[in-house]
Design a protein around this motif. Structure first.
Motif, PDB file in Angstrom:
ATOM      1  N   ALA A  40       0.843  -1.200   0.000  1.00  0.00           N
ATOM      2  CA  ALA A  40       0.000   0.000   0.000  1.00  0.00           C
ATOM      3  C   ALA A  40       0.874   1.245   0.000  1.00  0.00           C
ATOM      4  CB  ALA A  40      -0.907  -0.005   1.223  1.00  0.00           C
ATOM      5  N   PRO A  41       0.417   2.320  -0.639  1.00  0.00           N
ATOM      6  CA  PRO A  41       1.248   3.529  -0.725  1.00  0.00           C
ATOM      7  C   PRO A  41       1.422   4.250   0.601  1.00  0.00           C
ATOM      8  CG  PRO A  41      -0.900   3.893  -1.741  1.00  0.00           C
ATOM      9  CD  PRO A  41      -0.826   2.443  -1.431  1.00  0.00           C
ATOM     10  N   ARG A  42       0.570   3.974   1.595  1.00  0.00           N
ATOM     11  CA  ARG A  42       0.665   4.688   2.872  1.00  0.00           C
ATOM     12  C   ARG A  42       0.699   3.713   4.039  1.00  0.00           C
ATOM     13  NH1 ARG A  42      -0.613  10.246   3.072  1.00  0.00           N
ATOM     14  NH2 ARG A  42      -1.070  11.135   1.034  1.00  0.00           N
ATOM     15  N   TYR A  43       1.199   4.185   5.145  1.00  0.00           N
ATOM     16  CA  TYR A  43       1.165   3.443   6.407  1.00  0.00           C
ATOM     17  C   TYR A  43       0.993   4.446   7.538  1.00  0.00           C
ATOM     18  CZ  TYR A  43       6.155   4.745   6.699  1.00  0.00           C
ATOM     19  OH  TYR A  43       7.344   5.430   6.730  1.00  0.00           O
ATOM     20  N   SER A  44       0.692   3.953   8.750  1.00  0.00           N
ATOM     21  CA  SER A  44       0.341   4.830   9.861  1.00  0.00           C
ATOM     22  C   SER A  44       1.279   4.636  11.043  1.00  0.00           C
ATOM     23  CB  SER A  44      -1.098   4.563  10.316  1.00  0.00           C
ATOM     24  OG  SER A  44      -2.005   4.869   9.291  1.00  0.00           O
ATOM     25  N   TYR A  45       1.437   5.710  11.781  1.00  0.00           N
ATOM     26  CA  TYR A  45       2.177   5.679  13.048  1.00  0.00           C
ATOM     27  C   TYR A  45       1.273   6.269  14.129  1.00  0.00           C
ATOM     28  CZ  TYR A  45       5.168   7.605  16.720  1.00  0.00           C
ATOM     29  OH  TYR A  45       5.701   7.967  17.925  1.00  0.00           O
ATOM     30  N   VAL A  46       1.010   5.467  15.166  1.00  0.00           N
ATOM     31  CA  VAL A  46       0.184   5.908  16.277  1.00  0.00           C
ATOM     32  C   VAL A  46       1.039   5.867  17.531  1.00  0.00           C
ATOM     33  CG1 VAL A  46      -1.969   5.566  17.530  1.00  0.00           C
ATOM     34  CG2 VAL A  46      -1.800   4.899  15.127  1.00  0.00           C
ATOM     35  N   PRO A  47       1.393   6.999  18.106  1.00  0.00           N
ATOM     36  CA  PRO A  47       2.273   7.004  19.284  1.00  0.00           C
ATOM     37  C   PRO A  47       1.742   6.156  20.419  1.00  0.00           C
ATOM     38  CG  PRO A  47       2.038   9.213  18.407  1.00  0.00           C
ATOM     39  CD  PRO A  47       1.070   8.362  17.662  1.00  0.00           C
ATOM     40  N   SER A  48       0.437   6.219  20.661  1.00  0.00           N
ATOM     41  CA  SER A  48      -0.104   5.470  21.793  1.00  0.00           C
ATOM     42  C   SER A  48      -0.110   3.968  21.552  1.00  0.00           C
ATOM     43  CB  SER A  48      -1.529   5.939  22.097  1.00  0.00           C
ATOM     44  OG  SER A  48      -2.340   5.815  20.948  1.00  0.00           O
ATOM     45  N   ARG A  49       0.148   3.539  20.300  1.00  0.00           N
ATOM     46  CA  ARG A  49       0.224   2.104  20.057  1.00  0.00           C
ATOM     47  C   ARG A  49       1.299   1.463  20.925  1.00  0.00           C
ATOM     48  NH1 ARG A  49      -1.742  -0.934  16.658  1.00  0.00           N
ATOM     49  NH2 ARG A  49      -2.490   0.747  15.322  1.00  0.00           N
ATOM     50  N   ILE A  50       2.312   2.212  21.244  1.00  0.00           N
ATOM     51  CA  ILE A  50       3.383   1.676  22.085  1.00  0.00           C
ATOM     52  C   ILE A  50       2.843   1.315  23.461  1.00  0.00           C
ATOM     53  CG2 ILE A  50       5.607   2.229  23.131  1.00  0.00           C
ATOM     54  CD1 ILE A  50       6.159   4.015  20.785  1.00  0.00           C
ATOM     55  N   ASP A 450      18.423  22.528  22.114  1.00  0.00           N
ATOM     56  CA  ASP A 450      17.258  22.104  22.879  1.00  0.00           C
ATOM     57  C   ASP A 450      16.293  21.247  22.064  1.00  0.00           C
ATOM     58  OD1 ASP A 450      16.579  24.128  21.184  1.00  0.00           O
ATOM     59  OD2 ASP A 450      15.093  25.014  22.523  1.00  0.00           O
ATOM     60  N   VAL A 451      16.642  20.926  20.814  1.00  0.00           N
ATOM     61  CA  VAL A 451      15.779  20.106  19.975  1.00  0.00           C
ATOM     62  C   VAL A 451      16.235  18.662  20.064  1.00  0.00           C
ATOM     63  CG1 VAL A 451      14.965  19.677  17.635  1.00  0.00           C
ATOM     64  CG2 VAL A 451      15.334  22.018  18.404  1.00  0.00           C
ATOM     65  N   ARG A 452      15.313  17.795  20.387  1.00  0.00           N
ATOM     66  CA  ARG A 452      15.644  16.374  20.468  1.00  0.00           C
ATOM     67  C   ARG A 452      14.480  15.568  19.905  1.00  0.00           C
ATOM     68  NH1 ARG A 452      14.983  14.909  26.893  1.00  0.00           N
ATOM     69  NH2 ARG A 452      12.865  15.709  27.133  1.00  0.00           N
ATOM     70  N   TYR A 453      14.757  14.334  19.592  1.00  0.00           N
ATOM     71  CA  TYR A 453      13.709  13.460  19.090  1.00  0.00           C
ATOM     72  C   TYR A 453      13.831  12.114  19.771  1.00  0.00           C
ATOM     73  CZ  TYR A 453      17.424  11.605  16.078  1.00  0.00           C
ATOM     74  OH  TYR A 453      18.591  11.063  15.611  1.00  0.00           O
ATOM     75  N   PHE A 454      12.812  11.292  19.592  1.00  0.00           N
ATOM     76  CA  PHE A 454      12.756   9.982  20.221  1.00  0.00           C
ATOM     77  C   PHE A 454      12.742   8.926  19.131  1.00  0.00           C
ATOM     78  CE2 PHE A 454      10.738  13.164  22.773  1.00  0.00           C
ATOM     79  CZ  PHE A 454      11.307  12.990  24.022  1.00  0.00           C
ATOM     80  N   GLU A 455      13.614   7.968  19.252  1.00  0.00           N
ATOM     81  CA  GLU A 455      13.686   6.888  18.266  1.00  0.00           C
ATOM     82  C   GLU A 455      12.683   5.806  18.634  1.00  0.00           C
ATOM     83  OE1 GLU A 455      17.670   5.490  17.910  1.00  0.00           O
ATOM     84  OE2 GLU A 455      18.230   7.067  16.496  1.00  0.00           O
ATOM     85  N   VAL A 456      11.737   5.586  17.741  1.00  0.00           N
ATOM     86  CA  VAL A 456      10.712   4.575  17.948  1.00  0.00           C
ATOM     87  C   VAL A 456      11.034   3.387  17.047  1.00  0.00           C
ATOM     88  CG1 VAL A 456       8.244   4.075  17.844  1.00  0.00           C
ATOM     89  CG2 VAL A 456       9.038   6.377  18.439  1.00  0.00           C
ATOM     90  N   GLU A 457      11.232   2.226  17.626  1.00  0.00           N
ATOM     91  CA  GLU A 457      11.622   1.053  16.840  1.00  0.00           C
ATOM     92  C   GLU A 457      10.539   0.719  15.812  1.00  0.00           C
ATOM     93  OE1 GLU A 457      14.471  -0.354  16.847  1.00  0.00           O
ATOM     94  OE2 GLU A 457      15.232   0.910  18.473  1.00  0.00           O
ATOM     95  N   ARG A 458      10.954   0.159  14.693  1.00  0.00           N
ATOM     96  CA  ARG A 458      10.062  -0.034  13.556  1.00  0.00           C
ATOM     97  C   ARG A 458       8.983  -1.081  13.825  1.00  0.00           C
ATOM     98  NH1 ARG A 458      11.398   3.112   9.931  1.00  0.00           N
ATOM     99  NH2 ARG A 458       9.736   2.308   8.585  1.00  0.00           N
ATOM    100  N   THR A 459       9.145  -1.906  14.826  1.00  0.00           N
ATOM    101  CA  THR A 459       8.088  -2.868  15.151  1.00  0.00           C
ATOM    102  C   THR A 459       6.799  -2.169  15.560  1.00  0.00           C
ATOM    103  OG1 THR A 459       9.132  -3.013  17.334  1.00  0.00           O
ATOM    104  CG2 THR A 459       9.592  -4.784  15.782  1.00  0.00           C
ATOM    105  N   ALA A 460       6.909  -0.897  16.007  1.00  0.00           N
ATOM    106  CA  ALA A 460       5.709  -0.145  16.373  1.00  0.00           C
ATOM    107  C   ALA A 460       4.897   0.251  15.148  1.00  0.00           C
ATOM    108  CB  ALA A 460       6.097   1.099  17.163  1.00  0.00           C
ATOM    109  N   LEU A 461       5.461   0.142  13.948  1.00  0.00           N
ATOM    110  CA  LEU A 461       4.775   0.567  12.726  1.00  0.00           C
ATOM    111  C   LEU A 461       4.086  -0.582  12.004  1.00  0.00           C
ATOM    112  CD1 LEU A 461       7.593   2.848  11.245  1.00  0.00           C
ATOM    113  CD2 LEU A 461       5.707   3.525  12.739  1.00  0.00           C
TER     114      LEU A 461
END
Length: 688
Positions: A40-50, A450-461
């Motif tokens: 499929a051309p798209r996929y989703s990321y839901v933070p609360s899925r973690i 002061d800019v940072r990000y969080f690495e979310v493992e790909r299994t969450a996708l």
């Protein structure tokens, strides 16, 4: 006995394959489409899925990410218009499209150009940004209009490419003659000084519109860049909307579509495909033809019993894919983007900069104050791990301070974790099942400390349609051809495997479209490959896909659904004429003409079935005539006394008369079937 039998089985859900399948289904072919690893051309990321969320659709905060940008570049093609006309869907597609203004934007280090559909406004743009070459730009687009006009004229006709039969070669030679001037055209950019920034614009837009990785010849450059400048449209629902439209058309005409299934084996008999075995575990389905979406090695892996000759394989070009298309999805706050940013933009580096251009497509984000940027760049295959930073670096050079507005960044190609700039996972619930690491953004500027990000493992996708493992880049091919120009025939050995449909339906997307959709062209009787990928990217069995030689690779940006070959139409005309002569004749002439029906050459299944019914009717009529003559002769002999009434021969005259009547009745039934099939054939092949 196969559980089902189809006229055509289509392996792959590329847009070229679906267009061909829809047209074949419309022409009464029994069609089945298997997705064959379709993604499929798209996929989703839901933070609360973690934290254990249940369903993507239940999460309003779901971020929709994309595997590729999408732009329908063939909208202005007369061949696409002919395709939609046959499907009776011209107005449907027209209602779902809108023209973009500007068609696209070009960002250079020191300037920005809006390419707009209005000629006068475009001249003003050129005069403002590039006053030194405004005359050269006018000459360029006049030349593009001339070349594209000749190409449109040549392909506003029905043809089969590459040609095999005499009539197909004759038509192909006519097309080549019409395009000769365009094929030998001058350097389109010769009027621009070396190093001038405007030279990049046609080259870059054509590159993103093609999967052919070598230097494009003039006609290819004209066709591809011309597609971006002749009116760019957006379709409601984007790529998914167009896919749904085609799938619905296939099913509406009785076809079957199973995008989640794939073929695992092609069963061949005498070097011809007879059955397709899929991964459903059910009995293999029978088929007459196969359209395959994949490279030649993949095709041969499926057809394990087919062993092509070395000479046949050598006749195909050698392919190399030194680079591919690397895509990054970036959700960004709307405040971080220029308000005037168009839906399509090309970010070009300076002449002396060591950076790749980026195509950016803009759409709505997951919240009212966000935008989704789908950025694609052309990247060497060994530099995948550098791709994400490279794309972001280009964005940050052209859009200052955008890094402060990043929300989500991800690429399906590099295998790296998704970067989430929004959520604080520190101190979160104990049911977090995936590792989330806090990373500083890594810019040298003090502003970014002061800019940072969080690495979310790909299994969450994965549950949202994403992939745990890195997905392959879409390759851009460089091919060495056994022939420099023209429409080359298919080697005999592979032609036997591929089979021929001889004009019985949509046999190819001759002109492929745009980078993102990778219109894998479909064509007849040659294993398939996309236009721009030049000749062997995609091979098909039976009716294969675009096996496009240099000329095919050049003629990009409009569909040429190649239909009805001359040979089949001539066969249909000959059969109808033979039956008409038979029905209008009398006596011995009718008998002789009835015998000639069975000798009419027919290569297509429907023509063969009609010939069988018609010739059987003529045979039964001859038998009835023979029985009637036998009865007439017996009665004449009885009348003269030459035949005794008590003789066995005289007693059998009644039985002969009954046999004649039965033959006449059966002949009439067969003639009804013959006439019914001929009516369908006349409509299908346009024969009067």
């Amino acid at each position: 006995m196969a559980r089902k039998h189809f006229d055509v089985v289509v392996l792959g859900a590329g847009l070229g394959s679906l267009f061909a399948a829809a047209l074949l289904a419309r022409r009464s072919f029994r069609v089945r489409v298997l997705g064959q690893r379709w993604i499929a051309p798209r996929y989703s990321y839901v933070p609360s899925r973690i934290r254990g969320a249940s369903d993507v659709t239940e999460e309003p905060s779901a971020t929709r990410l994309s595997r590729r940008p999408f732009q329908l570049l063939c909208h202005g093609s007369p061949v696409l218009a002919r395709f939609l006309l046959e499907l009776a869907q011209t107005q449907t597609l027209r209602r779902s499209t809108r023209f973009r203004d500007p068609m696209f934007q070009v960002f250079l280090p020191d300037s920005r150009l809006d390419v707009v559909p209005d000629a006068e406004r475009f001249r003003e743009e050129i005069h403002r940004e590039f006053p030194d070459v405004d005359g050269a730009v006018d000459d360029l687009y006049s030349l593009l209009a001339s070349i594209n006009g000749r190409v449109d004229s040549a392909f506003d006709r029905q043809a089969v490419l590459p040609p095999v039969s005499f009539w197909e070669r004759r038509t192909a030679r006519k097309i080549e003659a019409e395009l000769a001037a365009a094929l030998r055209g001058p350097d389109l950019l010769s009027a621009f000084p070396e190093g001038h920034p405007y030279r990049q614009i046609p080259i870059v837009t054509a590159a993103f519109g093609s999967d052919y990785g070598a230097v494009l010849p003039p006609i290819a450059l004209a066709r591809l860049h011309g597609a971006w400048t002749r009116g760019v449209v957006s379709i409601a629902g984007g790529e998914e909307g167009l896919l749904s439209f085609l799938v619905e058309r296939i099913r509406a005409h009785g076809g079957e579509v199973a995008l989640d299934e794939r073929a695992v084996r092609l069963i061949t008999t005498d070097d011809r495909v007879t059955h397709v075995e899929d991964d459903s575990g059910e009995e293999a389905a029978g088929c007459d033809h196969v359209l395959f979406e994949g490279a030649l090695p993949e095709l041969l892996d499926l057809a394990t019993r087919f062993a092509p000759k070395r000479a046949d394989l050598d006749a195909y070009p050698e392919l190399d894919a030194p680079e591919g298309r690397f895509v990054v999805s970036i959700e960004v706050g709307r405040a971080g983007l220029p308000e005037s940013l168009a839906e399509n933009a090309f970010l070009l580096p300076g002449v002396d900069e060591d950076a790749a251009p980026v195509w950016v497509q803009r759409s709505s984000g997951s919240s009212p104050d966000s935008e989704l940027l789908v950025a694609e760049t052309l990247l060497p295959v060994d530099a995948v791990l550098k791709g994400r930073r490279s794309v972001l670096g280009v964005l940050e050079r052209h859009f200052p301070f955008i890094e402060h507005h990043y929300r989500v960044v991800d690429s399906p190609h590099d295998g790296l974790p998704l970067w989430d700039f929004r959520h604080d996972y520190e101190g979160s619930d104990a049911d977090i099942r995936l590792e989330v690491r806090v990373i500083p953004y890594g810019r040298r500027d003090a502003q970014m400390d002061d800019v940072r990000y969080f690495e979310v493992e790909r299994t969450a996708l994965v549950k949202g349609g994403g992939s745990r493992d890195p997905e392959a880049l879409r390759p851009r091919w460089v091919a060495s051809f056994p022939e420099a120009n023209g429409f080359a025939p298919l080697p005999a050995g592979l032609a036997r495997l591929a089979g021929r449909m001889q004009g019985r339906g949509a046999l190819g997307c001759l002109e492929c479209c745009q980078s993102n959709y990778r219109f894998r062209s479909t064509q007849r009787a040659t294993p398939k490959r996309t236009l721009e990928q030049a000749r062997d990217q995609m091979k098909r069995m039976n009716t294969n896909r675009g096996n496009l030689w240099p000329l095919y690779g050049v003629l990009a940006t409009s569909f040429a659904i190649v239909a009805c070959g001359n040979a089949s139409k001539d066969e249909a005309r000959a059969l109808a004429s033979a039956v008409d002569r038979y029905r209008s004749a009398d006596g011995e002439e009718r008998t002789e003409l009835g015998k000639q029906i069975g000798s009419v050459a027919c290569s297509q299944k429907d023509l063969k079935e009609a010939r069988t019914a018609c010739s059987e009717s003529a045979r039964l009529f001859r038998e009835a005539g023979d029985e009637k003559r036998r009865v007439s002769e017996g009665l004449a002999r009885l009348k003269t006394g030459a035949l005794a009434k008590e003789s066995e021969e005289a007693q059998s005259l009644g039985a002969h008369l009954d046999a004649a009547q039965r033959s006449l009745d059966e002949s009439a039934k067969q003639m009804e079937a013959c006439e019914s099939q001929l009516r369908d054939i006349r409509r299908k092949y346009g024969v009067r």
